[in-house]
Design an enzyme around this catalytic site. Structure first.
Site, PDB file in Angstrom:
ATOM      1  N   SER A 153      -4.123  -7.844   0.055  1.00  0.00           N
ATOM      2  CA  SER A 153      -4.646  -8.037   1.060  1.00  0.00           C
ATOM      3  C   SER A 153      -4.968  -7.687   2.571  1.00  0.00           C
ATOM      4  O   SER A 153      -6.062  -7.954   3.314  1.00  0.00           O
ATOM      5  CB  SER A 153      -4.595  -9.084   1.336  1.00  0.00           C
ATOM      6  OG  SER A 153      -5.090 -10.208  -0.035  1.00  0.00           O
ATOM      7  N   ALA A 154      -4.473  -6.612   2.247  1.00  0.00           N
ATOM      8  CA  ALA A 154      -4.578  -5.735   3.991  1.00  0.00           C
ATOM      9  C   ALA A 154      -5.516  -5.438   3.768  1.00  0.00           C
ATOM     10  O   ALA A 154      -6.029  -4.765   5.240  1.00  0.00           O
ATOM     11  CB  ALA A 154      -3.226  -4.717   3.667  1.00  0.00           C
TER      12      ALA A 154
END
Length: 402
Positions: free
Chosen positions: A84-85
């Protein structure tokens, strides 16, 4: 553990924290990079390229490194899936479109994507979509990994999905569905996929090794990721989610479990097909150096003076649009337009920080007041969702170095 790379004088604490991540917290292969005021002050890497290429645990639980003979080392150019970065990098696309006058954050999503008006979502604004307020964090009918990646099934599913709450009135982390919400919005506005637009307008011109949709030519640089348990010596530094959070993840009917299971079964992150897919919520691949350089470029803190965001857009990126109890993550979270903000769920450098963690460890962010661009990537995926102990140790070391 032999640490490769360099740190500028005054940032030795980051090297120490990075080494300790291997010695105590179970990292097997990782990298960290930091820019300050346009100057690269930290660029470190260590361990093995593949998570299964070595073990940081000794037989007695003490720190040690055991890599099979011939295990590929992590090199200066090793890239990894950052989960999710990816969301923080992808969020630059709608904000740059807004900056160029091509996207109104207060406009209804349905103005660009008419099919999205179904299921009580007709009043959903673009800023609601970006701040996890769109009301569709899960799907009544989860998608297979192949459907998730085909570019059509995901957008159609979220367009048809009835909202779980009135959009704009509350927030809950859109862990997987964010991929199809953002990608289809960008496609409708630009005629180009989010990964292609990012490569053409941002990462390509800046020479950043980050991709949403990994090119075949770069596949050999990417290491294998996988789950790890911190060694016994980590003690109190283990991630211990609160009971209600653990129960939410364990309950198959909870919004938490359903949000992460919008793709079922979960994709194999080492699968070339998954890595080639343009999933801006979860499948970005890059180096720590690229992530740090990207966030530095948002602020204009680059060696050549490149600035992606105007001061007004940078202020917008760090402006709070959602805060308080998160319907999905079951903790208090803070979001701006596409970015997670400094707070209890994801402590960053300061209240001026904006960025995004990746479930399992990775983290990247910018801090306008300190002039910092930060990136950390790892192949060792822990059970942490937001505040991973390894990333937090590095952030504390950066703070101490300023």
């Amino acid at each position: 553990m032999e640490i490769q790379g360099e740190v500028t004088e005054g940032f030795e604490a980051v090297r120490d924290a990075f080494a300790r991540n291997f010695e105590v917290l179970g990292d097997r292969g990782a990298a960290v990079a930091v820019y300050r005021d346009g100057r690269k002050v930290v660029d470190l890497w260590a361990g093995t390229k593949d998570v299964d290429g070595g073990d940081t645990r000794g037989t007695d639980g003490a720190s040690a490194v055991h890599a099979p003979e011939g295990a590929a080392p992590w090199t200066a150019d090793t890239a990894q899936v950052v989960r999710s970065a990816t969301k923080g990098v992808a969020a630059a696309v709608p904000l740059l479109l807004h900056q160029r006058g091509l996207l109104d954050l207060d406009a209804p999503v349905g103005a660009h994507w008419p099919e999205f008006k179904a299921g009580g979502k007709e009043r959903t604004r673009v800023r609601d979509l970006l701040a996890h307020r769109a009301g569709v964090p899960a799907l009544d009918r989860p998608l297979t990994p192949a459907q998730a990646a085909d570019g059509e099934s995901g957008p159609r599913a979220v367009a048809e999905q009835t909202a779980f709450w009135q959009p704009g009135t509350d927030h809950g982390y859109h862990a997987q569905t964010y991929s199809w919400l953002l990608s289809e919005l960008v496609l409708r506005v630009t005629g180009t996929s989010v990964g292609q637009w990012l490569a053409r307008e941002v990462t390509g011109p800046l020479g950043l090794d980050f991709w949403i949709g990994l090119p075949d030519a770069e596949a050999g640089r990417v290491g294998r990721v996988g789950p790890v348990e911190p060694p016994a010596s980590a003690g109190a530094l283990r991630t211990r989610p609160r009971r209600n959070v653990s129960e939410a993840y364990a309950d198959p009917h909870s919004p938490t479990r359903r949000a992460f299971a919008a793709i079922d079964p979960l994709p194999d992150e080492n699968d070339p097909a998954y890595r080639a897919a343009e999933l801006p919520a979860s499948a970005g691949i890059g180096t720590a150096r690229a992530l740090a350089g990207f966030y530095a470029a948002l602020l204009g803190d680059t060696e050549d003076g490149t600035r992606l965001f105007t001061p007004e857009t940078a202020a917008l990126a760090s402006s709070e649009l959602s805060s308080g109890p998160d319907r999905v993550l079951v903790v208090n979270t803070r979001f701006g337009p596409g970015y997670m903000l400094h707070g209890p769920a994801s402590p960053l450098l300061s209240p001026a920080s904006f960025g995004h963690p990746g479930r399992g460890g990775s983290l990247a962010f910018a801090d306008a007041e300190a002039g910092i661009g930060f990136g950390y990537v790892t192949n060792s995926l822990a059970k942490s969702v937001t505040a991973d102990p390894r990333a937090q140790s590095l952030v504390r070391a950066v703070r101490a170095s300023l």
